[in-house]
Design a protein around this motif. Structure first.
Motif, PDB file in Angstrom:
ATOM      1  N   ASN A   1      36.274  -0.199  40.549  1.00 60.37           N
ATOM      2  CA  ASN A   1      35.136   0.413  41.224  1.00 60.37           C
ATOM      3  C   ASN A   1      33.798   0.085  40.573  1.00 60.37           C
ATOM      4  O   ASN A   1      32.741   0.395  41.129  1.00 60.37           O
ATOM      5  CB  ASN A   1      35.308   1.933  41.274  1.00 60.37           C
ATOM      6  N   ALA A   2      33.840  -0.546  39.398  1.00 60.48           N
ATOM      7  CA  ALA A   2      32.604  -0.864  38.675  1.00 60.48           C
ATOM      8  C   ALA A   2      31.839  -2.007  39.335  1.00 60.48           C
ATOM      9  O   ALA A   2      30.635  -2.155  39.123  1.00 60.48           O
ATOM     10  CB  ALA A   2      32.912  -1.210  37.225  1.00 60.48           C
ATOM     11  N   TYR A   3      32.524  -2.825  40.124  1.00 62.42           N
ATOM     12  CA  TYR A   3      31.867  -3.955  40.784  1.00 62.42           C
ATOM     13  C   TYR A   3      31.075  -3.477  41.987  1.00 62.42           C
ATOM     14  O   TYR A   3      31.554  -2.663  42.788  1.00 62.42           O
ATOM     15  CB  TYR A   3      32.902  -4.977  41.241  1.00 62.42           C
ATOM     16  N   GLU A   4      29.864  -3.988  42.133  1.00 60.33           N
ATOM     17  CA  GLU A   4      29.060  -3.696  43.310  1.00 60.33           C
ATOM     18  C   GLU A   4      29.595  -4.469  44.519  1.00 60.33           C
ATOM     19  O   GLU A   4      30.236  -5.515  44.368  1.00 60.33           O
ATOM     20  CB  GLU A   4      27.602  -4.091  43.054  1.00 60.33           C
ATOM     21  N   ALA A   5      29.324  -3.976  45.701  1.00 63.39           N
ATOM     22  CA  ALA A   5      29.708  -4.687  46.914  1.00 63.39           C
ATOM     23  C   ALA A   5      29.074  -6.071  46.911  1.00 63.39           C
ATOM     24  O   ALA A   5      27.888  -6.232  46.607  1.00 63.39           O
ATOM     25  CB  ALA A   5      29.253  -3.902  48.140  1.00 63.39           C
ATOM     26  N   GLY A   6      29.875  -7.076  47.201  1.00 65.14           N
ATOM     27  CA  GLY A   6      29.370  -8.443  47.245  1.00 65.14           C
ATOM     28  C   GLY A   6      29.421  -9.191  45.931  1.00 65.14           C
ATOM     29  O   GLY A   6      29.028 -10.364  45.866  1.00 65.14           O
ATOM     30  N   ASP A   7      29.897  -8.555  44.881  1.00 66.95           N
ATOM     31  CA  ASP A   7      29.984  -9.211  43.575  1.00 66.95           C
ATOM     32  C   ASP A   7      31.155 -10.197  43.582  1.00 66.95           C
ATOM     33  O   ASP A   7      32.317  -9.791  43.660  1.00 66.95           O
ATOM     34  CB  ASP A   7      30.183  -8.163  42.477  1.00 66.95           C
ATOM     35  N   VAL A   8      30.843 -11.483  43.514  1.00 67.03           N
ATOM     36  CA  VAL A   8      31.890 -12.505  43.605  1.00 67.03           C
ATOM     37  C   VAL A   8      32.817 -12.493  42.404  1.00 67.03           C
ATOM     38  O   VAL A   8      33.914 -13.069  42.448  1.00 67.03           O
ATOM     39  CB  VAL A   8      31.272 -13.910  43.763  1.00 67.03           C
ATOM     40  N   ARG A   9      32.409 -11.845  41.320  1.00 63.49           N
ATOM     41  CA  ARG A   9      33.204 -11.859  40.094  1.00 63.49           C
ATOM     42  C   ARG A   9      34.485 -11.051  40.211  1.00 63.49           C
ATOM     43  O   ARG A   9      35.457 -11.311  39.504  1.00 63.49           O
ATOM     44  CB  ARG A   9      32.356 -11.346  38.930  1.00 63.49           C
ATOM     45  N   LYS A  10      34.488 -10.058  41.096  1.00 63.44           N
ATOM     46  CA  LYS A  10      35.657  -9.189  41.173  1.00 63.44           C
ATOM     47  C   LYS A  10      36.915  -9.952  41.570  1.00 63.44           C
ATOM     48  O   LYS A  10      37.949  -9.859  40.896  1.00 63.44           O
ATOM     49  CB  LYS A  10      35.409  -8.041  42.154  1.00 63.44           C
ATOM     50  N   ALA A  11      36.845 -10.717  42.632  1.00 62.35           N
ATOM     51  CA  ALA A  11      38.024 -11.433  43.117  1.00 62.35           C
ATOM     52  C   ALA A  11      38.483 -12.513  42.155  1.00 62.35           C
ATOM     53  O   ALA A  11      39.661 -12.892  42.150  1.00 62.35           O
ATOM     54  CB  ALA A  11      37.735 -12.041  44.485  1.00 62.35           C
ATOM     55  N   ILE A  12      37.565 -13.014  41.334  1.00 63.45           N
ATOM     56  CA  ILE A  12      37.913 -14.037  40.346  1.00 63.45           C
ATOM     57  C   ILE A  12      38.517 -13.399  39.098  1.00 63.45           C
ATOM     58  O   ILE A  12      39.410 -13.962  38.465  1.00 63.45           O
ATOM     59  CB  ILE A  12      36.660 -14.858  39.985  1.00 63.45           C
ATOM     60  N   SER A  13      38.063 -12.203  38.778  1.00 62.02           N
ATOM     61  CA  SER A  13      38.483 -11.536  37.551  1.00 62.02           C
ATOM     62  C   SER A  13      39.773 -10.746  37.707  1.00 62.02           C
ATOM     63  O   SER A  13      40.567 -10.656  36.773  1.00 62.02           O
ATOM     64  CB  SER A  13      37.383 -10.595  37.063  1.00 62.02           C
ATOM     65  N   MET A  14      39.996 -10.134  38.875  1.00 67.51           N
ATOM     66  CA  MET A  14      41.153  -9.262  39.059  1.00 67.51           C
ATOM     67  C   MET A  14      41.602  -9.257  40.512  1.00 67.51           C
ATOM     68  O   MET A  14      40.883  -9.679  41.410  1.00 67.51           O
ATOM     69  CB  MET A  14      40.820  -7.837  38.623  1.00 67.51           C
ATOM     70  N   ARG A  15      42.812  -8.804  40.711  1.00 62.91           N
ATOM     71  CA  ARG A  15      43.352  -8.583  42.050  1.00 62.91           C
ATOM     72  C   ARG A  15      43.812  -7.131  42.139  1.00 62.91           C
ATOM     73  O   ARG A  15      44.115  -6.494  41.138  1.00 62.91           O
ATOM     74  CB  ARG A  15      44.538  -9.500  42.325  1.00 62.91           C
ATOM     75  N   THR A  16      43.885  -6.644  43.375  1.00 60.06           N
ATOM     76  CA  THR A  16      44.315  -5.258  43.583  1.00 60.06           C
ATOM     77  C   THR A  16      45.677  -5.158  44.256  1.00 60.06           C
ATOM     78  O   THR A  16      46.185  -4.054  44.459  1.00 60.06           O
ATOM     79  CB  THR A  16      43.278  -4.504  44.438  1.00 60.06           C
ATOM     80  N   SER A  17      46.278  -6.289  44.599  1.00 62.36           N
ATOM     81  CA  SER A  17      47.602  -6.260  45.227  1.00 62.36           C
ATOM     82  C   SER A  17      48.271  -7.618  45.090  1.00 62.36           C
ATOM     83  O   SER A  17      47.622  -8.624  44.775  1.00 62.36           O
ATOM     84  CB  SER A  17      47.493  -5.874  46.705  1.00 62.36           C
TER      85      SER A  17
ATOM     86  N   SER B   1      39.663   0.384  25.731  1.00 62.73           N
ATOM     87  CA  SER B   1      38.497   0.796  26.502  1.00 62.73           C
ATOM     88  C   SER B   1      38.893   1.367  27.860  1.00 62.73           C
ATOM     89  O   SER B   1      40.075   1.571  28.156  1.00 62.73           O
ATOM     90  CB  SER B   1      37.563  -0.404  26.690  1.00 62.73           C
ATOM     91  N   ASP B   2      37.897   1.555  28.712  1.00 61.82           N
ATOM     92  CA  ASP B   2      38.114   2.029  30.082  1.00 61.82           C
ATOM     93  C   ASP B   2      38.368   0.886  31.047  1.00 61.82           C
ATOM     94  O   ASP B   2      38.513   1.116  32.254  1.00 61.82           O
ATOM     95  CB  ASP B   2      36.914   2.854  30.552  1.00 61.82           C
ATOM     96  N   ASN B   3      38.451  -0.345  30.556  1.00 63.74           N
ATOM     97  CA  ASN B   3      38.701  -1.489  31.435  1.00 63.74           C
ATOM     98  C   ASN B   3      40.146  -1.610  31.873  1.00 63.74           C
ATOM     99  O   ASN B   3      40.424  -1.954  33.022  1.00 63.74           O
ATOM    100  CB  ASN B   3      38.293  -2.797  30.741  1.00 63.74           C
TER     101      ASN B   3
END
Length: 489
Positions: A317-333, A75-77
């Motif tokens: 970029n699919a996560y909206e600002a303030g979505d707590v799921r992003k930091a739990i699901s993935m890291r960027t560095s 997928s695109d994920n």
């Protein structure tokens, strides 16, 4: 496995395998050295056989690797950012996989080996004198497993052989050809319906982790949704929701508490593949698989980082600002030797493995948030209702993530869903970020007929939505086993 540990090696036979022309039926004796002819005599024997069937979920062709490769990397994920992660993975990522690559062959072989283990249970248990209620439950568990395995197969390959009895010798394998998608789905529905009737709502103690009535109902709802049978899907998923007092399912207040070895089999989880690090052959590979190549011990402290399923920039970029799921699901560095390295990676399966590819982290197949989003989707497909019940369940998931509710006439355009089409896309997006890296995205895109549109819009040259049948299977049994369209023969 952690609670339902595989304690003996069951019969294993992969129909149509390359060795089936020359080798005898593979008969692996259990640890006790009893052979298959005298083993299946008691209720305890059948419990062990069923536990071994659960062990099939850990195969490389199932939830150890194939299902997340297909469900996410296709997928695109996620993507492969380092070709050293493996040429077959790159081929899946780039839609260049051919019938001779290992992903297709391992997925096919692993599922049929696991199905054989299930069919052994279903056949052998009939003659065993044991508690009839327990016998019925074991049959229900086995049918749930078979339904799940065929649901995977039909979504990956389309028409597949439908093997519903134990294979006793290699020649029997040649009698099975590919059955229609409709017939396979009919059998899946039969198995899951039978399982729902026979299974309990919950287990305690060492039985935690086995298939429940709620698991059968939830999976059946997903099957109906995949078939676009919206009314049946909505009704079945509503049953899961309405029976919350019995199932004990709930949306956990904290998204972080769903994942990791300390949180397994929690109240939001409906069915997990059980793994146990530090026990030979029972650990999961995800912590190592998803760490970036070259990250040393910065992301995973034990074993090699393999660089599989790296989140795309589009996913980040699919996560909206303030979505707590992003930091739990993935890291960027990550920080290596005092330097910050910009590199996306999955964080949901982090932990400290006992050894390389030997973590304690389970794989969640179904959870309650998935059910609520599927129910919202099924309701909307039956007819858009402004600020109706479908909005309630969509917003329950959003609010848990720290996001504002969407409404039919919200003054904020970004939160406005004025019609069925906009609600449909909102559910798609919510499923993407809520269930990120859990093996759902590719199947969601195919199920909603959006795979070609979405992937093409992101620059992928997508040619097909089902995988090639392994060439080895066609070579062994040409005619009954044939290739899918658009693949080389």
């Amino acid at each position: 496995m952690k609670n339902i540990k595989t304690i003996f090696a069951a019969y294993a036979f992969v129909i149509f395998s390359a060795s089936s022309c020359t080798k005898d039926f593979l008969d692996l004796a259990p640890i006790s050295q009893q052979n298959g002819n005298n083993f299946y005599k008691t209720g305890e024997d059948m419990k062990n056989a069923l536990t071994a069937a659960y062990g099939g979920l850990q195969y490389g062709g199932l939830y150890y690797s194939s299902m997340h490769i297909i469900g996410e990397l296709r997928s695109d994920n996620t993507e492969i950012t380092n070709p050293n992660a493996g040429s077959d993975l790159v081929a899946v990522d780039d839609f260049q996989n051919i019938p001779t690559t290992s992903i297709s062959s391992n997925t096919w072989a692993g599922h049929y080996q696991a199905i054989q283990s299930v069919n052994i249970v279903l056949e052998k248990i009939q003659a065993v004198e044991m508690d009839e209620n327990l016998k019925a439950r074991y049959i229900g568990e086995a049918k749930f497993l078979r339904g799940l395995m065929y649901f995977n197969l039909v979504r990956v390959y389309g028409a597949v052989p439908l093997v519903l009895k134990m294979i006793n010798n290699p020649q029997e394998g040649y009698t099975y050809g590919r059955e229609s998608v409709d017939r396979v789905y009919n059998q899946i529905i039969t198995d899951l319906t039978d399982a729902e009737t026979a299974l309990p709502y919950e287990y305690v103690g060492a039985d935690i982790g086995r298939a429940t009535k709620g698991a059968a109902m939830s999976l059946l709802g997903k099957v109906y949704l995949t078939q676009k049978r919206w009314d049946l899907a909505a009704n079945k998923l509503k049953e899961v929701i309405d029976n919350q007092v019995l199932t004990k399912y709930q949306i956990l207040p904290n998204y972080a508490n769903i994942f990791g070895a300390a949180n397994e089999n929690n109240k939001e989880s409906i069915f997990e593949v059980q793994f146990k690090g530090g026990v030979s052959g029972e650990g999961s590979p995800f912590t190592n698989q998803f760490a970036p190549i070259g990250s040393g011990t910065a992301v995973v402290s034990v074993g090699n980082p393999l660089g599989q399923n790296i989140p795309t920039a589009d996913m980040a970029n699919a996560y909206e600002a303030g979505d707590v799921r992003k930091a739990i699901s993935m890291r960027t560095s990550y920080v290596l030797a005092g330097n910050t390295v910009q590199h996306n990676y999955i964080a949901k399966y982090s932990g400290t493995p006992a050894a390389s590819l030997d973590s304690d982290v389970n794989w969640i197949v179904l959870r309650y948030a998935d059910v609520l989003l599927m129910y919202a989707e099924a309701l909307n497909e039956q007819g858009y209702v402004p600020d109706g019940l479908a909005f309630t369940y969509l917003n329950q998931i959003r609010n848990r993530a720290g996001l504002l509710s969407k409404t039919s006439n919200n003054p904020d355009v970004s939160l406005q869903l004025p019609d069925q089409a906009s609600f449909r896309l909102a559910v798609e997006k919510e499923r993407r970020v809520e269930l990120a890296f859990e093996g759902h995205r590719w199947f969601d895109l195919v199920r909603t007929d959006r795979a070609l549109t979405v992937m093409s819009s992101k620059g992928m040259q997508i040619h097909h939505t089902i995988f090639p049948v392994p060439q080895s299977q066609i070579d062994i049994n040409p005619g009954p086993i044939y290739q899918n369209p658009d693949y080389p023969n």
